[in-house]
Structure formats: C-alpha cells, structure tokens
Design a protein around this motif. Structure first.
Motif, PDB file in Angstrom:
ATOM      1  N   LYS A 163      -4.922  -0.290   2.635  1.00  0.00           N
ATOM      2  CA  LYS A 163      -4.626   0.747   3.624  1.00  0.00           C
ATOM      3  C   LYS A 163      -4.423   2.069   2.923  1.00  0.00           C
ATOM      4  O   LYS A 163      -3.830   2.130   1.841  1.00  0.00           O
ATOM      5  N   LEU A 164      -4.910   3.121   3.548  1.00  0.00           N
ATOM      6  CA  LEU A 164      -4.710   4.465   3.019  1.00  0.00           C
ATOM      7  C   LEU A 164      -3.254   4.871   3.186  1.00  0.00           C
ATOM      8  O   LEU A 164      -2.577   4.423   4.125  1.00  0.00           O
ATOM      9  N   PRO A 165      -2.758   5.742   2.307  1.00  0.00           N
ATOM     10  CA  PRO A 165      -1.385   6.241   2.477  1.00  0.00           C
ATOM     11  C   PRO A 165      -1.257   7.003   3.802  1.00  0.00           C
ATOM     12  O   PRO A 165      -2.234   7.561   4.296  1.00  0.00           O
ATOM     13  N   LYS A 166      -0.053   6.988   4.377  1.00  0.00           N
ATOM     14  CA  LYS A 166       0.243   7.744   5.597  1.00  0.00           C
ATOM     15  C   LYS A 166       1.425   8.641   5.323  1.00  0.00           C
ATOM     16  O   LYS A 166       2.434   8.185   4.776  1.00  0.00           O
ATOM     17  N   ALA A 167       1.311   9.893   5.685  1.00  0.00           N
ATOM     18  CA  ALA A 167       2.390  10.874   5.504  1.00  0.00           C
ATOM     19  C   ALA A 167       2.892  10.877   4.058  1.00  0.00           C
ATOM     20  O   ALA A 167       4.078  10.956   3.802  1.00  0.00           O
ATOM     21  N   GLY A 168       1.944  10.730   3.121  1.00  0.00           N
ATOM     22  CA  GLY A 168       2.302  10.772   1.711  1.00  0.00           C
ATOM     23  C   GLY A 168       2.960   9.514   1.171  1.00  0.00           C
ATOM     24  O   GLY A 168       3.447   9.501   0.046  1.00  0.00           O
ATOM     25  N   LYS A 169       2.988   8.429   1.959  1.00  0.00           N
ATOM     26  CA  LYS A 169       3.630   7.192   1.513  1.00  0.00           C
ATOM     27  C   LYS A 169       2.624   6.057   1.479  1.00  0.00           C
ATOM     28  O   LYS A 169       1.804   5.906   2.383  1.00  0.00           O
ATOM     29  N   ALA A 170       2.737   5.248   0.426  1.00  0.00           N
ATOM     30  CA  ALA A 170       1.861   4.084   0.302  1.00  0.00           C
ATOM     31  C   ALA A 170       2.150   3.088   1.418  1.00  0.00           C
ATOM     32  O   ALA A 170       3.292   2.948   1.861  1.00  0.00           O
ATOM     33  N   GLN A 171       1.127   2.426   1.856  1.00  0.00           N
ATOM     34  CA  GLN A 171       1.253   1.396   2.879  1.00  0.00           C
ATOM     35  C   GLN A 171       1.117   0.023   2.222  1.00  0.00           C
ATOM     36  O   GLN A 171       0.515  -0.110   1.157  1.00  0.00           O
ATOM     37  N   VAL A 172       1.657  -0.992   2.850  1.00  0.00           N
ATOM     38  CA  VAL A 172       1.566  -2.361   2.322  1.00  0.00           C
ATOM     39  C   VAL A 172       0.142  -2.870   2.550  1.00  0.00           C
ATOM     40  O   VAL A 172      -0.386  -2.774   3.650  1.00  0.00           O
ATOM     41  N   TRP A 173      -0.451  -3.393   1.492  1.00  0.00           N
ATOM     42  CA  TRP A 173      -1.760  -4.032   1.591  1.00  0.00           C
ATOM     43  C   TRP A 173      -1.496  -5.505   1.883  1.00  0.00           C
ATOM     44  O   TRP A 173      -0.899  -6.206   1.073  1.00  0.00           O
ATOM     45  N   THR A 174      -1.923  -5.984   3.016  1.00  0.00           N
ATOM     46  CA  THR A 174      -1.611  -7.360   3.389  1.00  0.00           C
ATOM     47  C   THR A 174      -2.564  -8.346   2.709  1.00  0.00           C
ATOM     48  O   THR A 174      -3.747  -8.067   2.526  1.00  0.00           O
ATOM     49  N   MET A 175      -1.993  -9.500   2.331  1.00  0.00           N
ATOM     50  CA  MET A 175      -2.760 -10.604   1.762  1.00  0.00           C
ATOM     51  C   MET A 175      -2.609 -11.798   2.693  1.00  0.00           C
ATOM     52  O   MET A 175      -1.502 -12.122   3.109  1.00  0.00           O
ATOM     53  N   ASP A 176      -3.726 -12.423   3.009  1.00  0.00           N
ATOM     54  CA  ASP A 176      -3.740 -13.604   3.858  1.00  0.00           C
ATOM     55  C   ASP A 176      -4.463 -14.726   3.136  1.00  0.00           C
ATOM     56  O   ASP A 176      -5.550 -14.514   2.586  1.00  0.00           O
ATOM     57  N   ASP A 177      -3.858 -15.915   3.132  1.00  0.00           N
ATOM     58  CA  ASP A 177      -4.509 -17.109   2.608  1.00  0.00           C
ATOM     59  C   ASP A 177      -5.422 -17.617   3.713  1.00  0.00           C
ATOM     60  O   ASP A 177      -4.957 -18.011   4.772  1.00  0.00           O
ATOM     61  N   VAL A 178      -6.717 -17.598   3.477  1.00  0.00           N
ATOM     62  CA  VAL A 178      -7.665 -18.054   4.494  1.00  0.00           C
ATOM     63  C   VAL A 178      -8.404 -19.314   4.043  1.00  0.00           C
ATOM     64  O   VAL A 178      -9.475 -19.630   4.539  1.00  0.00           O
ATOM     65  N   THR A 179      -7.798 -20.038   3.085  1.00  0.00           N
ATOM     66  CA  THR A 179      -8.408 -21.262   2.575  1.00  0.00           C
ATOM     67  C   THR A 179      -8.503 -22.317   3.670  1.00  0.00           C
ATOM     68  O   THR A 179      -9.474 -23.051   3.759  1.00  0.00           O
TER      69      THR A 179
END
Length: 167
Positions: free
Chosen positions: A27-43
């Motif tokens: 995810k791109l930063p919003k309002a100068g703050k980093a966003q959480v990049w989500t990880m999903d186990d799709v096994t």
C-alpha cells in the motif's frame, strides 16, 4: 501449518520440504505515513492473515536429512494492489534486512521472478540453532499517468528459523 496470534507456523517435515503460498498487498503511504502491507496465507482454501513467520525444523533429523530440508515461501503481489493507479513489482532482491536482525546464518535465499510479481524465499537450517530475522519487503511502484517510479518498504515482518524454533 498453523497460525496463532498473527504468526504463521510452518513445520518442515523431517527430511522434507514445505511450500507455503503468501499473498502480499503493498500500500502507498497516506498523509505521509506508511500503511500496513497485509500478508495472507493462501496455501489452503481458508485465507489467514498474519504478520510473522516461524519456520520449525525437526531437531531429530539425521545429517543427510538436514541437507535437504527446506521451507519455501512463495510471495505473490496481490491482484488488488495492481488495481491501483499504478503498477507494483518487487525491487532488487525483494527484501531489506533490519540492521542487527539480518540473516547472520545465511539460511534465507531470495529470488524475484515473473516480471517482479513473485518473490521466492528458500529457507534452510543446517545447524541446531535458532535465529530471528527482521526485514522489510521492497517493492517499486510505477505511477501509470506520470511514469514516476518510487521504491517502498513494508513494515518489518519477522521470520524465526530454528531447529527447534524456540519460544
């Protein structure tokens, strides 16, 4: 493979390998703050979110088994991320280690493929030890309109690699 408290546990079978498929949504930063990049186990068909990984190797493996045991994490950039106003791809080796929490035992190999859309981590453990590795995923975002490219890093997920993995 199981998950508890936001941690994905990968049990590598004695003398064998385990393959886990992960979907990463940068995810791109919003309002100068980093966003959480989500990880999903799709096994499996049941998608589970997590933020850390523990790779457990069997402490009773014989030397010949240890040589071939491995966990393979196949990280795909999500299609959801590609529906933004630009294009994401993994940059460089796909990872940047946190100082003093890097891969000191050199048991994590990385490979970026499929035009930067897939990062493959191959994890070994050749000794009777454990190691915590903290890193950021590295990805490039190219704006479709301007063509401008920027490199972004995720928040720091972690991998604990061990034989046994420890607490």
């Amino acid at each position: 493979m199981s998950k508890n408290n936001g941690t994905l546990l990968i049990d590598v079978p004695q003398g064998g390998a385990s393959i886990t498929t992960i979907k990463l949504t940068p995810k791109l930063p919003k309002a100068g703050k980093a966003q959480v990049w989500t990880m999903d186990d799709v096994t499996t068909e049941k998608v589970e979110k997590f933020s850390n990984v523990v790779v457990a190797f069997d402490e009773n493996s014989l030397p010949d088994q240890v040589r071939y045991e491995r966990a393979i994490l196949v990280v795909h950039l999500s299609e959801k991320a590609q529906k933004q106003k630009g294009y994401w791809s993994f940059a460089f080796d796909g990872l940047q280690y946190v100082p003093s929490k890097e891969d000191d035992l050199h048991n994590i190999e990385t490979q970026v493929s499929r035009d930067g859309q897939v990062l493959t981590l191959t994890i070994h453990n050749f000794g009777l030890n454990s190691e915590d590795v903290d890193f950021s995923f590295l990805a490039m975002y190219r704006d479709n309109q301007s063509g401008e490219c920027s490199i972004y890093a995720s928040a720091d997920p972690g991998i604990r690699v061990g034989r046994p993995p420890g607490p």
